[in-house]
Design an enzyme around this catalytic site. Structure first.
Site, mmCIF file in Angstrom:
data_model
loop_
_atom_site.group_PDB
_atom_site.id
_atom_site.type_symbol
_atom_site.label_atom_id
_atom_site.label_comp_id
_atom_site.label_asym_id
_atom_site.label_seq_id
_atom_site.Cartn_x
_atom_site.Cartn_y
_atom_site.Cartn_z
ATOM 1 N N SER A 67 0.904 -1.363 -0.416
ATOM 2 C CA SER A 67 0.305 -0.001 0.131
ATOM 3 C C SER A 67 0.391 1.393 -0.201
ATOM 4 O O SER A 67 1.721 1.464 0.858
ATOM 5 C CB SER A 67 -1.179 0.125 1.177
ATOM 6 N N TYR B 270 -2.634 -0.656 10.362
ATOM 7 C CA TYR B 270 -3.005 -0.927 9.062
ATOM 8 C C TYR B 270 -1.470 0.132 8.235
ATOM 9 O O TYR B 270 -0.698 -1.620 7.689
ATOM 10 C CB TYR B 270 -3.391 -0.147 7.947
#
Length: 681
Positions: free
Chosen positions: A558, A571
């Site tokens: 990501s 995250y």
């Protein structure tokens, strides 16, 4: 285009479907059927005699009007006057093109002459196991007479072609009482004045041969049980097959990568348990359709069922070396200066006593069908040994078929393989969102796909959408559980032979401020994405190193792994962990030809399982926008002002694995429409 509703054509298609639906009647894509009738000449409008016959490469069970070749009977019969003799009979195949009616439909097969020259309105040429058992028995001619009397005539072995068509036509003319013939080393042919009569005669020959073999046959055609070679218990058998699969695939792929198929059917296990299986396997298959797909003989492991795994692996490697030497010698014994080049010396069939059979091909369907054909061959051996002795055609004749220029020309006409052909991809979290898009793109590029997902229903739905078991299979897996990951890879190697491309995509997202993030949140986030990616990559590396074919591991990381956003500690930290796993594994696995790369998406809202699961609402609240406008918000903060979609990420996966970036590893590709703050540095 042939009219499927035209009387003789409709009857032919219906008969073909019925015959092809039962594997006792013929093997996949084996045999051909025909009908004669009349139709209008497209130029003059006059009624002319026509032949409709299954075209080259088609399958009876799924035959359509487009799969039929349509030819003029007057021109086909005229070919007998210009036939140059058996030494030049291959030239007649090209002559069939001058006999086509209109656009002709499918390419005429080598057996067209048989159907055209036999004086009957309908003809079936089939490859039933029972008929081939008689055809391959040492005293097949006598057994055919005993089984059928004058109803069915023996025709000695002759390679398919124009001369065989003349031979069968002569047999029918000389034996008006006959309903068909057994073709030595090959199969059966039946005929009738109507489609119904032809089908009835075909089925009579097949079923009568089955009864004859059963009633007259001896017990234990494969000999008494061979001590230590019986089937292992099912769970142990499947586990051993999964452990051996990557190694066996490496052997079958020494010349070129292959896709595999595994079967542990009772037929295969019983064959390998008998004392005669080494002798029979060495004799090889016989029917031309069989050894074109299975090669002349299989590789057979000569160790007991419970031999230590490391001993089995070592012996397989020794046998593979010997197999390649023997195959090369076989080619050199029979090749002439104008023979096609040797296509490869690796086995297409590998038999493991107590375990089962691995079969290989350029794709899953080809590999599966090769295995089905060897099961046909086992049935033929069983029948022939039950009433006589299995006696296939001479090795030199097998070579003439395997390296037939007409077969070589058929191979040259096949379309170029897709970029990911022969590659097996396992994708975690592939039941929805980005993972589903990746599965769709890789399958479209030719890969076999293992759809791994915690949600069994969504995974199964995606696999079905991709084309079912010859294209994709679904496995249910929790990536935090080591045993489930191993089970998923075991399922993959048993389905397709191995694994070449793994995408770590499974994930969740917990969006909370630091002070609201619990230890349980942290552990859950890291368990699925950091620990899960590590466990999946470890199992992937184990399989890939055993295969020795290199491979790709791709992490869907990501932008958050390099760019800090608010309320995102669990995250973002997990994505940073994944990003560094890419670098660490690229450094470690490079020596095995395994490339490890990552992709850094951002803001994939539409179609995303994570965003639909509540992450979207939380991120929208953080940024003060409506949830349904979150994609637009993300797009506006990028340099390109474009929303990132799941297929954009899938495109990047293909770019990394499709064959052009062969020298790239340890790379992270941003797929974020341009987030300057996330530029790698």
């Amino acid at each position: 285009m042939t009219d499927a509703t035209h009387g003789p054509v409709a009857e032919l298609l219906a008969r073909s479907h019925r015959l092809g639906a039962d594997p006792r009647n013929t093997n996949y894509a084996g045999g051909n059927t025909s009908a004669k009738g009349t139709g209008a000449d497209p130029v003059t409008g006059d009624e002319i005699g026509l032949l409709w016959v299954k075209g080259s490469g088609g399958d009876l069970g799924t035959l359509t009007a487009g799969g039929l070749a349509a030819l003029r009977l007057d021109r086909l019969h005229a070919l007998t006057g210009v036939y140059p003799g058996v030494e030049r009979e291959d030239e007649m195949v090209a002559a069939f093109d001058y006999c086509l009616h209109g656009k002709g439909g499918a390419a005429p097969s080598i057996d067209t002459a048989m159907h055209a020259l036999v004086d009957a309105g309908h003809v079936d040429h089939l490859h039933p196991d029972s008929g081939i058992a008689l055809a391959c028995a040492a005293d097949g001619e006598a057994l055919t007479g005993e089984c059928f009397g004058d109803q069915v005539v023996w025709v000695p072995w002759r390679r398919p072609g124009f001369q065989l068509g003349l031979d069968i036509a002569a047999v029918k003319e000389a034996h008006p009482e006959a309903i068909g013939c057994v073709l030595g080393g090959h199969g059966i042919t039946a005929w009738g004045t109507s489609s119904e009569e032809c089908e009835r005669n075909s089925l009579y020959i097949i079923r009568r041969a089955e009864r004859f073999l059963a009633e007259r046959g001896k017990a234990e055609p494969f000999g008494p049980p061979l001590a230590g070679y019986g089937p292992l218990p099912e769970a142990e058998r499947r586990a051993r097959a999964a452990a051996l699969a990557p190694v066996v695939r490496s052997l079958a792929s020494a010349d070129r990568p292959q896709v595999g198929h595994f079967t542990d059917s009772e037929t295969v296990l019983d064959f390998l348990a008998g004392t005669e299986h080494p002798r029979l396997a060495a004799l090889g298959t016989s029917c031309p359709d069989h050894f074109l797909r299975t090669k002349v003989r299989p590789l057979v492991l000569d160790l007991p069922s419970d031999a230590p795994l490391e001993d089995a692996v070592a012996r397989l490697r020794e046998l593979h070396t010997a197999y390649r030497d023997e195959y090369r010698a076989y080619y050199e014994r029979h090749a002439s200066p104008d023979s096609p080049a040797m296509r490869g010396a690796d086995p297409a069939i590998v038999l493991i006593p107590g375990v089962g059979m691995f079969s290989y091909g350029k794709d899953k369907q080809t590999a599966r069908v090769a295995g089905e054909f060897y099961v046909n061959a086992i049935n033929v051996m069983h029948g022939a040994e039950a009433v006589s002795a299995y006696s296939p055609i001479e090795e030199s004749e097998k070579f003439r078929i395997e390296y037939w220029e007409l077969e070589e020309a058929k191979l040259r006409r096949m379309p170029a393989p897709k970029p990911l052909a022969t590659r097996v991809a396992l994708i975690t979290g592939a039941g929805s969102g980005i993972g589903k898009a990746i599965a769709q793109r890789l399958a479209a590029e030719g890969a076999c796909v293992v759809v791994a997902d915690l949600d069994a229903a969504s995974g199964a739905a995606v696999a079905e959408q991709l084309g079912g078991p010859d294209k994709a299979v679904a496995v249910t897996v929790d990536v935090t559980e080591e045993a489930q990951i191993q089970a998923a890879f075991d399922a993959a190697v048993l389905a397709f032979g191995g694994v070449d491309l793994v995408v770590n995509n499974a994930g969740i997202s917990i969006s909370k401020p630091l002070l609201e993030t619990t230890a349980a949140d942290w552990d859950l986030q890291h368990g699925i994405m950091a620990r899960g990616s590590f466990l999946v990559s470890r199992e992937a590396a184990r399989v890939m190193t055993q295969q020795g074919l290199g491979g790709d591991i791709v992490y869907i990381a990501s932008k958050n792994g390099v760019f800090a956003g608010p309320n995102n500690i669990a995250y973002g930290a997990t994505k940073a962990d994944q990003a560094h796993q890419v670098r660490l594994l690229a450094a470690e696995l490079g020596e095995h030809g395994i490339r490890v790369n990552g992709i850094n998406p951002d803001g994939v809202v539409r179609g995303s399982g994570i965003f639909a699961g509540g992450w979207g609402a939380k991120r929208a609240a953080v940024y003060g926008v409506e949830e349904e406008k979150l994609g637009e918000f993300y797009a506006q903060r990028t340099l390109l002002k474009r929303e990132v979609l799941p297929e954009n990420v899938a495109n990047a996966v293909f770019a990394l694995t499709g064959g052009d970036l062969t020298h790239t590893t340890g790379l992270h590709i941003p797929v974020d429409a341009g987030v300057a703050a996330a530029f790698l540095r």
